[in-house]
Structures are given as structure tokens and as C-alpha cells.
Scaffold this motif. Structure first.
Motif, PDB file in Angstrom:
ATOM      1  N   UNK A 127       0.828  -1.203   0.000  1.00 44.49           N
ATOM      2  CA  UNK A 127       0.000   0.000   0.000  1.00 44.49           C
ATOM      3  C   UNK A 127       0.863   1.255   0.000  1.00 44.49           C
ATOM      4  N   UNK A 128       1.932   1.252   0.791  1.00 45.20           N
ATOM      5  CA  UNK A 128       2.809   2.418   0.837  1.00 45.20           C
ATOM      6  C   UNK A 128       3.382   2.769  -0.520  1.00 45.20           C
ATOM      7  N   UNK A 129       3.748   1.756  -1.297  1.00 41.32           N
ATOM      8  CA  UNK A 129       4.280   1.984  -2.639  1.00 41.32           C
ATOM      9  C   UNK A 129       3.199   2.562  -3.554  1.00 41.32           C
ATOM     10  N   UNK A 130       2.004   2.006  -3.489  1.00 42.02           N
ATOM     11  CA  UNK A 130       0.889   2.530  -4.290  1.00 42.02           C
ATOM     12  C   UNK A 130       0.624   3.992  -3.946  1.00 42.02           C
ATOM     13  N   UNK A 131       0.597   4.281  -2.646  1.00 43.35           N
ATOM     14  CA  UNK A 131       0.295   5.634  -2.205  1.00 43.35           C
ATOM     15  C   UNK A 131       1.412   6.592  -2.594  1.00 43.35           C
ATOM     16  N   UNK A 132       2.651   6.146  -2.499  1.00 40.43           N
ATOM     17  CA  UNK A 132       3.789   6.996  -2.856  1.00 40.43           C
ATOM     18  C   UNK A 132       3.748   7.348  -4.348  1.00 40.43           C
ATOM     19  N   UNK A 133       3.489   6.380  -5.182  1.00 36.10           N
ATOM     20  CA  UNK A 133       3.399   6.626  -6.623  1.00 36.10           C
ATOM     21  C   UNK A 133       2.260   7.601  -6.915  1.00 36.10           C
ATOM     22  N   UNK A 134       1.103   7.364  -6.296  1.00 30.48           N
ATOM     23  CA  UNK A 134      -0.056   8.230  -6.514  1.00 30.48           C
ATOM     24  C   UNK A 134       0.210   9.643  -6.016  1.00 30.48           C
ATOM     25  N   UNK A 135       0.863   9.778  -4.885  1.00 30.10           N
ATOM     26  CA  UNK A 135       1.169  11.101  -4.338  1.00 30.10           C
ATOM     27  C   UNK A 135       2.033  11.912  -5.291  1.00 30.10           C
ATOM     28  N   UNK A 136       2.962  11.244  -5.987  1.00 30.46           N
ATOM     29  CA  UNK A 136       3.904  11.941  -6.868  1.00 30.46           C
ATOM     30  C   UNK A 136       3.306  12.324  -8.216  1.00 30.46           C
ATOM     31  N   UNK A 137       2.195  11.749  -8.581  1.00 34.09           N
ATOM     32  CA  UNK A 137       1.566  12.048  -9.870  1.00 34.09           C
ATOM     33  C   UNK A 137       0.894  13.415  -9.794  1.00 34.09           C
ATOM     34  N   UNK A 138       1.309  14.334 -10.658  1.00 34.09           N
ATOM     35  CA  UNK A 138       0.654  15.643 -10.653  1.00 34.09           C
ATOM     36  C   UNK A 138      -0.726  15.541 -11.317  1.00 34.09           C
ATOM     37  N   UNK A 139      -1.737  15.986 -10.615  1.00 33.96           N
ATOM     38  CA  UNK A 139      -3.098  15.953 -11.151  1.00 33.96           C
ATOM     39  C   UNK A 139      -3.929  17.011 -10.451  1.00 33.96           C
TER      40      UNK A 139
ATOM     41  N   UNK B 287      -7.086  16.755  -9.939  1.00 35.22           N
ATOM     42  CA  UNK B 287      -8.044  16.038  -9.103  1.00 35.22           C
ATOM     43  C   UNK B 287      -7.619  14.582  -8.983  1.00 35.22           C
ATOM     44  N   UNK B 288      -7.571  14.095  -7.764  1.00 38.00           N
ATOM     45  CA  UNK B 288      -7.290  12.687  -7.503  1.00 38.00           C
ATOM     46  C   UNK B 288      -8.455  12.096  -6.721  1.00 38.00           C
ATOM     47  N   UNK B 289      -8.673  10.798  -6.935  1.00 36.33           N
ATOM     48  CA  UNK B 289      -9.768  10.095  -6.286  1.00 36.33           C
ATOM     49  C   UNK B 289      -9.242   8.874  -5.531  1.00 36.33           C
TER      50      UNK B 289
ATOM     51  N   UNK C  45     -13.700  10.708  -2.957  1.00 38.08           N
ATOM     52  CA  UNK C  45     -13.708   9.259  -2.855  1.00 38.08           C
ATOM     53  C   UNK C  45     -14.940   8.660  -3.495  1.00 38.08           C
ATOM     54  N   UNK C  46     -14.767   7.476  -4.027  1.00 40.76           N
ATOM     55  CA  UNK C  46     -15.857   6.740  -4.660  1.00 40.76           C
ATOM     56  C   UNK C  46     -15.854   5.315  -4.135  1.00 40.76           C
ATOM     57  N   UNK C  47     -17.040   4.766  -3.930  1.00 43.01           N
ATOM     58  CA  UNK C  47     -17.162   3.362  -3.571  1.00 43.01           C
ATOM     59  C   UNK C  47     -17.896   2.677  -4.708  1.00 43.01           C
TER      60      UNK C  47
END
Length: 125
Positions: free
Chosen positions: A53-65, A67-69, A111-113
Motif C-alpha cells: 500500500x505504501x508503494x501505491x500511495x507513494x506513486x499516486x502522491x507523486x503524480x501531478x493531477x 483532481x485525484x480520487x 472518494x468513490x465506492x
């Protein structure tokens, strides 16, 4: 940490619900949570994922956007599998708390479910 009444936030809070979120927001930076934090960060893997999870979150954090979901995929493709359904029906606040922590760490503000139509109780108004 199951609630007596999943529709009452008070029941979740009474059992220390949202304490992890409070700790994260008041004591930790997103980077600290993503890092080697034993309780929340990279030591956790997603339920169906192969990446930590930490790796997924780190990659997502670094992506410039702009809007993120955060997306909670509550679709269970296995016939008769109701693991996600039982969590959504019995302890929905734990899902919301986890999604909020994820958003804090990744920079997502929405967030979306994703849920199956076969789950009538979580879809109830």
C-alpha cells in the motif's frame, strides 16, 4: 472493531473509531504514513494487490493531477464471496476512515465506492 449499529457514527467512535485518522492528521505527515510506519504505511498491502500500500500511495502522491480520487472497489467477482459486503454492512466507518487516510496521503480529495447492485443494504438511502 465492529459497530453495534453501523449507521451510528457514535458507536464507531465509542470503540476508538476514527482515532487512526486523528493520529494521522495531527501527528504524521503523508510521507511518514507512506513510509515505514508499522501501523499504517508500507507494511500494509491492498486486499487484492501485489504492491505494498505504501508503494501505491507513494506513486499516486507523486503524480501531478488537478483532481485525484480514492476508489474503494467493493465488487467481488467470485460467486458467493461476500467479504467486502460484510465489511460495508457491518463496519462502514472503517472503510470511510481508511479512504480518508488514503486521500490525505495521496492528495486525493474525493472518494468513490464501487459497489454491486446485489448489495441492497449498503445501497440503501
Amino acid at each position: 472493531m465492529w459497530c453495534n449499529d453501523p449507521e451510528k457514527i457514535e458507536d464507531y467512535i465509542e470503540r476508538d473509531g476514527y482515532m487512526a485518522l486523528a493520529t494521522v492528521l495531527t501527528e504524521l505527515t503523508p510521507e511518514a504514513v507512506i513510509g515505514d510506519n508499522e501501523e499504517i504505511g508500507s507494511s500494509r498491502s491492498g486486499r487484492a494487490g501485489v504492491f505494498l500500500a505504501g508503494l501505491k500511495w507513494e506513486i499516486t502522491r507523486k503524480v501531478p493531477a488537478a483532481q485525484k480520487y480514492v476508489v474503494c472497489n467493493a465488487d467481488e467477482g467470485d460467486p458467493g464471496a461476500f467479504m467486502d459486503r460484510s465489511i460495508l454492512e457491518g463496519d462502514p466507518h472503517s472503510v470511510l476512515e481508511a479512504m480518508t487516510i488514503n486521500g490525505y496521503c495521496t492528495g486525493a480529495s474525493k472518494g468513490l465506492v464501487y459497489i454491486r447492485a446485489e448489495y441492497p443494504l449498503p445501497l440503501k438511502d
